[in-house]
Design a protein around this motif. Sequence first.
Motif, PDB file in Angstrom:
ATOM      1  N   GLN A 277       2.755  -8.979  13.586  1.00  0.00           N
ATOM      2  CA  GLN A 277       4.154  -8.584  13.437  1.00  0.00           C
ATOM      3  C   GLN A 277       4.305  -7.807  12.127  1.00  0.00           C
ATOM      4  O   GLN A 277       3.718  -8.167  11.107  1.00  0.00           O
ATOM      5  N   ALA A 278       5.089  -6.730  12.186  1.00  0.00           N
ATOM      6  CA  ALA A 278       5.227  -5.891  10.997  1.00  0.00           C
ATOM      7  C   ALA A 278       6.633  -5.324  10.893  1.00  0.00           C
ATOM      8  O   ALA A 278       7.326  -5.135  11.893  1.00  0.00           O
ATOM      9  N   ARG A 279       7.015  -5.045   9.669  1.00  0.00           N
ATOM     10  CA  ARG A 279       8.256  -4.335   9.392  1.00  0.00           C
ATOM     11  C   ARG A 279       7.896  -2.953   8.873  1.00  0.00           C
ATOM     12  O   ARG A 279       7.097  -2.823   7.932  1.00  0.00           O
ATOM     13  N   VAL A 280       8.476  -1.924   9.465  1.00  0.00           N
ATOM     14  CA  VAL A 280       8.198  -0.540   9.081  1.00  0.00           C
ATOM     15  C   VAL A 280       9.483   0.096   8.557  1.00  0.00           C
ATOM     16  O   VAL A 280      10.498   0.130   9.259  1.00  0.00           O
ATOM     17  N   GLN A 281       9.424   0.594   7.345  1.00  0.00           N
ATOM     18  CA  GLN A 281      10.535   1.338   6.762  1.00  0.00           C
ATOM     19  C   GLN A 281      10.092   2.778   6.539  1.00  0.00           C
ATOM     20  O   GLN A 281       8.949   3.042   6.157  1.00  0.00           O
ATOM     21  N   GLY A 282      10.984   3.697   6.811  1.00  0.00           N
ATOM     22  CA  GLY A 282      10.657   5.104   6.664  1.00  0.00           C
ATOM     23  C   GLY A 282      11.800   5.963   7.144  1.00  0.00           C
ATOM     24  O   GLY A 282      12.972   5.592   6.958  1.00  0.00           O
ATOM     25  N   TYR A 283      11.475   7.074   7.786  1.00  0.00           N
ATOM     26  CA  TYR A 283      12.529   7.918   8.321  1.00  0.00           C
ATOM     27  C   TYR A 283      11.995   8.710   9.514  1.00  0.00           C
ATOM     28  O   TYR A 283      10.783   8.888   9.686  1.00  0.00           O
ATOM     29  N   GLU A 284      12.909   9.151  10.370  1.00  0.00           N
ATOM     30  CA  GLU A 284      12.540   9.955  11.525  1.00  0.00           C
ATOM     31  C   GLU A 284      12.042  11.319  11.059  1.00  0.00           C
ATOM     32  O   GLU A 284      12.654  11.948  10.194  1.00  0.00           O
ATOM     33  N   THR A 344       6.826  10.012  15.639  1.00  0.00           N
ATOM     34  CA  THR A 344       8.287   9.894  15.618  1.00  0.00           C
ATOM     35  C   THR A 344       8.801   9.531  14.237  1.00  0.00           C
ATOM     36  O   THR A 344       9.872   9.977  13.812  1.00  0.00           O
ATOM     37  N   ILE A 345       8.026   8.699  13.536  1.00  0.00           N
ATOM     38  CA  ILE A 345       8.491   8.139  12.261  1.00  0.00           C
ATOM     39  C   ILE A 345       7.416   8.320  11.196  1.00  0.00           C
ATOM     40  O   ILE A 345       6.222   8.130  11.465  1.00  0.00           O
ATOM     41  N   GLU A 346       7.832   8.688   9.994  1.00  0.00           N
ATOM     42  CA  GLU A 346       6.948   8.638   8.836  1.00  0.00           C
ATOM     43  C   GLU A 346       7.231   7.355   8.078  1.00  0.00           C
ATOM     44  O   GLU A 346       8.357   7.132   7.617  1.00  0.00           O
ATOM     45  N   ALA A 347       6.232   6.511   7.960  1.00  0.00           N
ATOM     46  CA  ALA A 347       6.404   5.224   7.282  1.00  0.00           C
ATOM     47  C   ALA A 347       6.255   5.402   5.780  1.00  0.00           C
ATOM     48  O   ALA A 347       5.315   6.044   5.309  1.00  0.00           O
ATOM     49  N   THR A 348       7.175   4.820   5.044  1.00  0.00           N
ATOM     50  CA  THR A 348       7.054   4.789   3.590  1.00  0.00           C
ATOM     51  C   THR A 348       6.639   3.399   3.097  1.00  0.00           C
ATOM     52  O   THR A 348       6.131   3.265   1.987  1.00  0.00           O
TER      53      THR A 348
END
Length: 358
Positions: A277-284, A344-348
């Motif tokens: 399980q993971a949490r991904v923060q970033g932007y489209e 779709t998403i770039e993860a920061t």
Amino acid sequence: MDDDELTEVLEDAGLSPYQAEAYVALLGLGTASATDIADASEVPDPRIYDVLRDLESKGYIETFQQDSLTARAHDPQGVLENLRSQSSKYLDAASDIEERWNEPEMTDHEVSIVKRFDTVLKRAKELISSAEQQIQLGVDTEQFRALRSELAAAHDRGVNIKLSICTTPDDDIPDGAEIEGTCTEARHRDIPSPFLVLVDRRWTCFAPHQQSVNEYGVLVNDRTHTYLFHWFFLTCLWEIWETVYTIRTPETPTTYVDLRHAVRDLEPILGKGATVQARVQGYETETKEPVDLTGRVVDIDYTGSSMGRQEPVPLAQLAGRITLTLEADGEVYDIGGWGAVLETIEATEITITDVRYD
């Protein structure tokens, strides 16, 4: 200073050439008639009367009638104040020109070369003070201490900070107590290195190490150029060097700001059948809108990948395209890393919240 030089200075201060010549001549004569002043200067006789009246209106001289128009210089205090004021303006202008030359304004997508390391250090402090997500830096002990208060403030804001301390054999190394509170993780490289600060995947501050023959700096405001410096940081300042401090404990969730590090650690775990399980923060990547997703890692893929690998892959093998697939809220998302275009998403930031073996 001779008469010609003094005349030039007075012209710079705002007098016309004839006015300056007449005033310098009158200073030598003391009190003199208009015709004597014209003879002592290069002012034509027909012009001398207008020139003297203009000087009188500016406060340089006074005129009076004595057989003919006669003039004498005023107490020069007002003139001196004007010249000193002009001098101050020139000094201010010189300082401003020097400052602007050494510290060019950074605009979008710009690379600037500066002369002094102090300019690079100052800019690094400003960028660290405004950092929102991540900082990577390679510095010597003295430079670390110069940036310590800004790093501590950024760490308190929750910024992820990777610190590489690069030293010579004669340098002292900050101990854990000095490093604590300034970074997420610190490593020690026992070889001198250029000064390097990367902020929020966009900004770079670079300068050669102190043993370099030339003193200069590079300031970058561009994601693509900063990405190149990022790989220098990973391969030369980070990957192979010993960790001397970390905030990570067995109890804390593992957080990554680089997808490649996350994939390298996750591949063996997923290969053993774990549920991650993971949490991904970033932007489209298209709209640049921020995203925050929590779900299950269902796949990873990169150039040359072979799922089922039991040992972490070398970082260099992850230099190509790399994608993590996350299932969250019934949707499937392709997650890319720094500079993602196809995903779709770039993860920061990626945080592993749970790992289970069923």
